[in-house]
Design a protein around this motif. Structure first.
Motif, PDB file in Angstrom:
ATOM      1  N   ALA A 163       0.876  11.178 -16.465  1.00 42.67           N
ATOM      2  CA  ALA A 163       0.633  12.140 -15.260  1.00 42.67           C
ATOM      3  C   ALA A 163       1.044  11.765 -14.243  1.00 42.67           C
ATOM      4  N   VAL A 164       1.201  10.442 -13.897  1.00 46.76           N
ATOM      5  CA  VAL A 164       1.574   9.757 -12.740  1.00 46.76           C
ATOM      6  C   VAL A 164       3.042   9.451 -12.890  1.00 46.76           C
TER       7      VAL A 164
ATOM      8  N   VAL B 113      -3.499   6.480  -6.617  1.00 45.46           N
ATOM      9  CA  VAL B 113      -4.139   6.091  -7.466  1.00 45.46           C
ATOM     10  C   VAL B 113      -4.887   4.618  -7.126  1.00 45.46           C
ATOM     11  N   ALA B 114      -4.357   3.861  -6.345  1.00 47.61           N
ATOM     12  CA  ALA B 114      -4.983   2.656  -5.992  1.00 47.61           C
ATOM     13  C   ALA B 114      -6.082   3.049  -5.124  1.00 47.61           C
ATOM     14  N   THR B 115      -6.172   4.108  -4.219  1.00 47.87           N
ATOM     15  CA  THR B 115      -7.097   4.473  -3.219  1.00 47.87           C
ATOM     16  C   THR B 115      -8.232   4.982  -4.255  1.00 47.87           C
ATOM     17  N   ALA B 116      -7.895   5.896  -5.232  1.00 51.57           N
ATOM     18  CA  ALA B 116      -9.106   6.410  -6.086  1.00 51.57           C
ATOM     19  C   ALA B 116      -9.715   5.368  -6.837  1.00 51.57           C
ATOM     20  N   LEU B 117      -8.863   4.252  -7.267  1.00 48.45           N
ATOM     21  CA  LEU B 117      -9.631   3.229  -8.146  1.00 48.45           C
ATOM     22  C   LEU B 117     -10.124   2.313  -7.160  1.00 48.45           C
ATOM     23  N   GLY B 118      -9.873   2.221  -5.881  1.00 52.91           N
ATOM     24  CA  GLY B 118     -10.594   1.041  -4.833  1.00 52.91           C
ATOM     25  C   GLY B 118      -9.867  -0.506  -5.303  1.00 52.91           C
ATOM     26  N   ALA B 119      -8.471   0.018  -5.576  1.00 57.52           N
ATOM     27  CA  ALA B 119      -7.681  -1.317  -6.145  1.00 57.52           C
ATOM     28  C   ALA B 119      -6.350  -1.356  -5.013  1.00 57.52           C
ATOM     29  N   THR B 120      -5.681  -2.472  -5.029  1.00 55.38           N
ATOM     30  CA  THR B 120      -4.387  -2.499  -4.466  1.00 55.38           C
ATOM     31  C   THR B 120      -3.372  -1.654  -5.092  1.00 55.38           C
ATOM     32  N   ARG B 121      -2.300  -1.471  -4.517  1.00 54.38           N
ATOM     33  CA  ARG B 121      -1.124  -0.696  -4.934  1.00 54.38           C
ATOM     34  C   ARG B 121      -0.553  -1.476  -6.144  1.00 54.38           C
ATOM     35  N   SER B 122      -0.539  -2.836  -6.145  1.00 48.00           N
ATOM     36  CA  SER B 122      -0.020  -3.534  -7.146  1.00 48.00           C
ATOM     37  C   SER B 122      -0.864  -3.504  -8.413  1.00 48.00           C
ATOM     38  N   LYS B 123      -2.284  -3.758  -8.076  1.00 48.56           N
ATOM     39  CA  LYS B 123      -2.886  -3.525  -9.342  1.00 48.56           C
ATOM     40  C   LYS B 123      -3.044  -2.224  -9.887  1.00 48.56           C
ATOM     41  N   ALA B 124      -2.989  -1.178  -9.017  1.00 48.11           N
ATOM     42  CA  ALA B 124      -2.844   0.235  -9.689  1.00 48.11           C
ATOM     43  C   ALA B 124      -1.582   0.221 -10.503  1.00 48.11           C
ATOM     44  N   LEU B 125      -0.328  -0.052  -9.968  1.00 44.78           N
ATOM     45  CA  LEU B 125       0.800  -0.356 -10.872  1.00 44.78           C
ATOM     46  C   LEU B 125       0.523  -0.985 -12.218  1.00 44.78           C
ATOM     47  N   VAL B 126      -0.053  -2.001 -12.212  1.00 45.53           N
ATOM     48  CA  VAL B 126      -0.156  -2.890 -13.515  1.00 45.53           C
ATOM     49  C   VAL B 126      -0.983  -2.104 -14.321  1.00 45.53           C
ATOM     50  N   LEU B 127      -2.029  -1.594 -13.815  1.00 46.73           N
ATOM     51  CA  LEU B 127      -2.965  -0.570 -14.568  1.00 46.73           C
ATOM     52  C   LEU B 127      -2.333   0.772 -15.258  1.00 46.73           C
ATOM     53  N   LEU B 128      -1.326   1.104 -14.498  1.00 50.68           N
ATOM     54  CA  LEU B 128      -0.609   2.195 -14.848  1.00 50.68           C
ATOM     55  C   LEU B 128       0.423   1.860 -15.909  1.00 50.68           C
ATOM     56  N   LEU B 129       1.001   0.693 -15.678  1.00 47.93           N
ATOM     57  CA  LEU B 129       2.283   0.141 -16.669  1.00 47.93           C
ATOM     58  C   LEU B 129       1.379  -0.333 -17.952  1.00 47.93           C
ATOM     59  N   THR B 130       0.286  -0.683 -17.977  1.00 45.31           N
ATOM     60  CA  THR B 130      -0.348  -1.190 -19.179  1.00 45.31           C
ATOM     61  C   THR B 130      -0.981  -0.104 -20.057  1.00 45.31           C
ATOM     62  N   ALA B 131      -1.448   1.079 -19.300  1.00 41.61           N
ATOM     63  CA  ALA B 131      -1.993   2.052 -20.050  1.00 41.61           C
ATOM     64  C   ALA B 131      -0.788   2.890 -20.579  1.00 41.61           C
TER      65      ALA B 131
END
Length: 124
Positions: free
Chosen positions: A96-97, A106-124
């Motif tokens: 969806a993203v 996504v990073a703001t919603a997760l309380g994470a950094t932008r790079s951490k959010a990108l890693v989460l999105l890519l591994t999902a």
């Protein structure tokens, strides 16, 4: 297996010498509890005052072991179900993203950094 009361010697059936606890799962108790036919007499076993304390105690102990072992197995099964749900939902969320501009949200919603959010999105 046949219910123990069928082994009463009536109608050419065999006469039980002892009782033993058994379970539908296939477990059989080790202890045998002899039947006193002098006390039972000619009455059907289900009408006689047969002491079932021993076999019932064995069966109750077996059920306790089964119950104790079933709890961790149920927990492991629940973990597996949750992992599959999380993986499916993660893939759907990542799909969806689509654009890179969403990674900041996504990073703001997760309380994470932008790079951490990108890693989460890519591994999902």
């Amino acid at each position: 297996m046949t219910h123990w009361t069928a082994y009463d010697g009536q109608s050419r059936r065999p006469r039980a010498e002892a009782l033993r606890a058994v379970c539908a799962c296939g477990w059989r108790g080790a202890a045998e509890y002899s039947l006193d036919w002098a006390t039972v007499g000619d009455r059907p076993l289900y009408e006689a005052d047969v002491d079932l304390t021993g076999p019932l105690a064995d069966w109750t102990a077996h059920l306790s072991v089964v119950r104790d072992e079933a709890t961790p197995l149920a927990a492991l099964r629940a973990v597996g179900v949750l992992e599959r749900i999380a993986a499916r939902v993660g893939r759907e969320a990542a799909g969806a993203v689509r654009d890179d501009g969403m990674s900041a949200a996504v990073a703001t919603a997760l309380g994470a950094t932008r790079s951490k959010a990108l890693v989460l999105l890519l591994t999902a």
